[in-house]
Write a protein that holds these residues in place. Sequence first.
Motif, PDB file in Angstrom:
ATOM      1  N   ASP A  33       0.633  -1.359  -0.004  1.00  0.00           N
ATOM      2  CA  ASP A  33      -0.354  -0.170   0.249  1.00  0.00           C
ATOM      3  C   ASP A  33       0.487   1.676   0.056  1.00  0.00           C
ATOM      4  O   ASP A  33       0.716   2.380   0.744  1.00  0.00           O
ATOM      5  N   ASP A 125      -1.789  -2.148  -4.321  1.00  0.00           N
ATOM      6  CA  ASP A 125      -1.700  -0.707  -3.927  1.00  0.00           C
ATOM      7  C   ASP A 125      -1.024  -0.126  -3.959  1.00  0.00           C
ATOM      8  O   ASP A 125      -0.431   0.680  -3.531  1.00  0.00           O
ATOM      9  N   HIS A 156      -4.820  -4.571  -6.411  1.00  0.00           N
ATOM     10  CA  HIS A 156      -5.463  -3.911  -6.148  1.00  0.00           C
ATOM     11  C   HIS A 156      -6.315  -2.502  -6.960  1.00  0.00           C
ATOM     12  O   HIS A 156      -5.796  -2.517  -8.044  1.00  0.00           O
ATOM     13  N   TRP A 157      -5.562  -0.858  -6.062  1.00  0.00           N
ATOM     14  CA  TRP A 157      -5.746   0.002  -7.349  1.00  0.00           C
ATOM     15  C   TRP A 157      -5.249  -0.139  -8.657  1.00  0.00           C
ATOM     16  O   TRP A 157      -5.826   0.545  -9.790  1.00  0.00           O
ATOM     17  N   HIS A 258      -3.905  -9.176  -0.036  1.00  0.00           N
ATOM     18  CA  HIS A 258      -4.531  -7.731   0.102  1.00  0.00           C
ATOM     19  C   HIS A 258      -6.182  -7.617   0.251  1.00  0.00           C
ATOM     20  O   HIS A 258      -7.004  -6.817  -0.463  1.00  0.00           O
ATOM     21  N   HIS A 281      -4.397  -3.674   2.311  1.00  0.00           N
ATOM     22  CA  HIS A 281      -4.822  -3.411   2.231  1.00  0.00           C
ATOM     23  C   HIS A 281      -6.216  -1.913   2.579  1.00  0.00           C
ATOM     24  O   HIS A 281      -6.183  -0.746   2.851  1.00  0.00           O
TER      25      HIS A 281
ATOM     26  N   GLY C 128      -9.466   0.906   0.262  1.00  0.00           N
ATOM     27  CA  GLY C 128      -8.200   0.808   1.059  1.00  0.00           C
ATOM     28  C   GLY C 128      -7.033   1.066  -0.191  1.00  0.00           C
ATOM     29  O   GLY C 128      -7.533   0.351  -0.990  1.00  0.00           O
TER      30      GLY C 128
HETATM   31 MN   LIG Z   1      -6.092  -1.992  -1.499  1.00  0.00          MN
END
Ligand SMILES: [Mn+2]
Lengths: 542, 108, 128
Positions: A33, A125, A156-157, A258, A281, C128
């Motif tokens: 992250d 992330d 994730h992102w 995550h 996350h 998040g």
């Molecule tokens: Mn995340």
Amino acid sequence: GRWSRLAAQQMLSQDDILGFEPLGNVTLIHMTDIHAQLTPLYFREPEVNIGVGANRGEVPHITGAEFRRFYGIEDGTPAHYALTYNDFSALAKGYGRMGGLDRIATVIKAIRAERPDALLLDGGDTWHGSYTCLKTAGQDVVDAMNLLKPDAMTFHWEFTLGSDRVHEILDTLPFAALGQNIFDAEWDEPAERFKPYQFFEKNGVNIAVIGQAFPYMPIANPGWMFPEYSFGIRDEHMAQMVQEVRDQGADLVVCLSHNGFDVDKKMASVVPGIDVILSGHTHDALPEPVVVGDTIVIATGSNGKFVSRVDLDVRDGKMMGYRHKLIPIFSDVIAPDAEMAAQIESSRAPFLADMQEVIGQAEGLLYRRGNFNGSWDDVICDALLSEREAEIALSPGVRWGPSLIPGQDITREDIFGVTSMTYPEAYRTEMNGEFLKVVLEDVADNIFNPDPFYQQGGDMVRVGGMGYRIDVRKPQGERISEMTLLATGEPIDPARNYVVAGWASVNEGTEGPPIWEVVESHIRKLGTVNSDENTSVTVDGA
Amino acid sequence: MDNVKPRVKVPSKASAGESVTIKTLISHPMESGQRKDKDGNVIPEHIIDRFTATFNGETIIDVAMEPAISTNPYFEFQAKVPESGTFTFTWHDQDGDVYEETGEITVG
Amino acid sequence: MGAGAAFLALLPFPVSAAVEDAVTEFTGGTEPGEGGVELNAPEIAENGNTVPVEVSAPGASAILLLAAGNPEPVVATFNFGPMAGSQTASTRIRLAKTQDVIAIAKLEDGSFARTTKNVKVTIGGCGG
Ligand SMILES: [Mn+2]
Ligand SMILES: [Mn+2]
């Protein structure tokens, strides 16, 4: 600045920070992250982080003094500053910024010098969250991370770059892209581009690293940007993968996850045979692993503030012992790695003038993290209300975004630090009071459902122009009450339409100016940004 | 209806008596009759309302489909394969069109 | 966060008369028992327009699939023939909102079995 450097250096040395008595035959290095934060920053940890159900009052759902008491952290110490929210502005002046990938590079090189077989695992992330990352579609972070030579990563992102761009980066990625829960949406089969796991033979130990991407990608983020893929927790498939790697001779099973912390705890309880979960996350930073059955769960924080080192003693296919350290990246104490510093500088150079333009000043602390509101989000909501002439503003409860301390200039880069994304349109629409309640109830259940497998890991949607009361213990549909239009003090009328402005809609075709333009225009008019205490949300059941 | 494309995933080999997994997809809007166009008029229902799969002429599965089946209907099921032969998959469109796809399997 | 393009009522909903009518038509009025039929669906739908659902009932001749909160609850009836390798089938369905999905199987002995799974359909956003 120079003062903080002096203060921090009186308290700390690079050797203290890196000091670690080695254990066993395996070393894992976890980072997660970082949200594209390549340079040092301030990041205030949350004051409000409510746990529900079995996780009520459990870490990471304790904050502030209670957190320090739980871990035996003295007030005023570096750990106080790094891990809790109290006295943040004052301590920030003493201890200075944290993070910076050049400092992280120094730490990783030092660990590798001692333990050449250490595995570096990135929890995702990573390719999201900054001005330069947005402008280069992630390339600046990819180039910098490649210098660190990670062994594997999950996601994730990253997917909000769109699947074409993700595929383009994957084609050049010199390490494993993992996600046992990334499936081809059309045929419901494991996606070809993401392997479920990767084996590493290190120091005679067969280590299997299983990836677990963010399970709720198409719900929390725009699914239309990556329609080829389906996610989900897929705990049964995870159990199959654990069995498969054990059958193939894994001595140690590591899950690079995550999921978010509470989801990982539940997964550890329902999937047997995972030794270590490296959890990402939810941005929690915990100085000790949480033990669930035979599994240790590690939380490494966010925004580049921390790196975790985990040494393991693995013998006869069993984890016999562990030693862990959450290494705080104090930027004024850890020397930057020259090679990484040069890489970051060159990737920033083309954008430097534009992103360092000063837009205004922060009079109070601007932060985001917390379940209900943050002063940075108040600024964004105010910007939406005034610039888009709305009665009510909605801003997503994301957990990324650096803080600014009182007296700091607000630059364009700072605004992008809390707004940058590929679906930034600041929409203006009408919603009736009944629908507004449905929205709040829906988001609240994604955070406060007592079953962690229903939690998506963000914070509550931020609201401007409207107050409400929430009882986190109630079921969906009954948590939210006393919705009030702050301008008039009147209750929200379920039948009346309200003009609502917001951003980061997951719906395709949303229209409006990018949120950073809205915020920049607002801050220019204000000049100095104050952060008054926000009392518009009353919380019961915390 | 034009541009309706069936696709199937059938293994090409099996051992005698084995059960095999079959997946089918067909491109079709499955217009539910619940949606309205820009002018507020209901878009009429237009769906595939039956799907069948057979092996050497004998039924594996026969599905009666309603508008709640998603766009591009997907089915996954298992078939017995006592001998080499032909799978036949048939989709019946409400408008009278019938779409067909076949797959061969060798038992050895 | 949704932009409010579509209004979705997302709260659980009592089982409607239409559901019970469809069940009665399938069972001929026999009260279904428990056990003998399984229904797999995600806890939270990634997309309410295409929710993966698997039904399974060893030895069944037919399984009726219902979405109790949809305007028209009947989704599909799976009839298994002699060449079925198992009485299991998967498909993807539309769910208008958070609701119960119901499977009713007609078993080998002529009795019926019923099971239910709640699937959450959420507006989404945030993270998040
Ligand atoms: Mn995340
Ligand atoms: Mn994150």
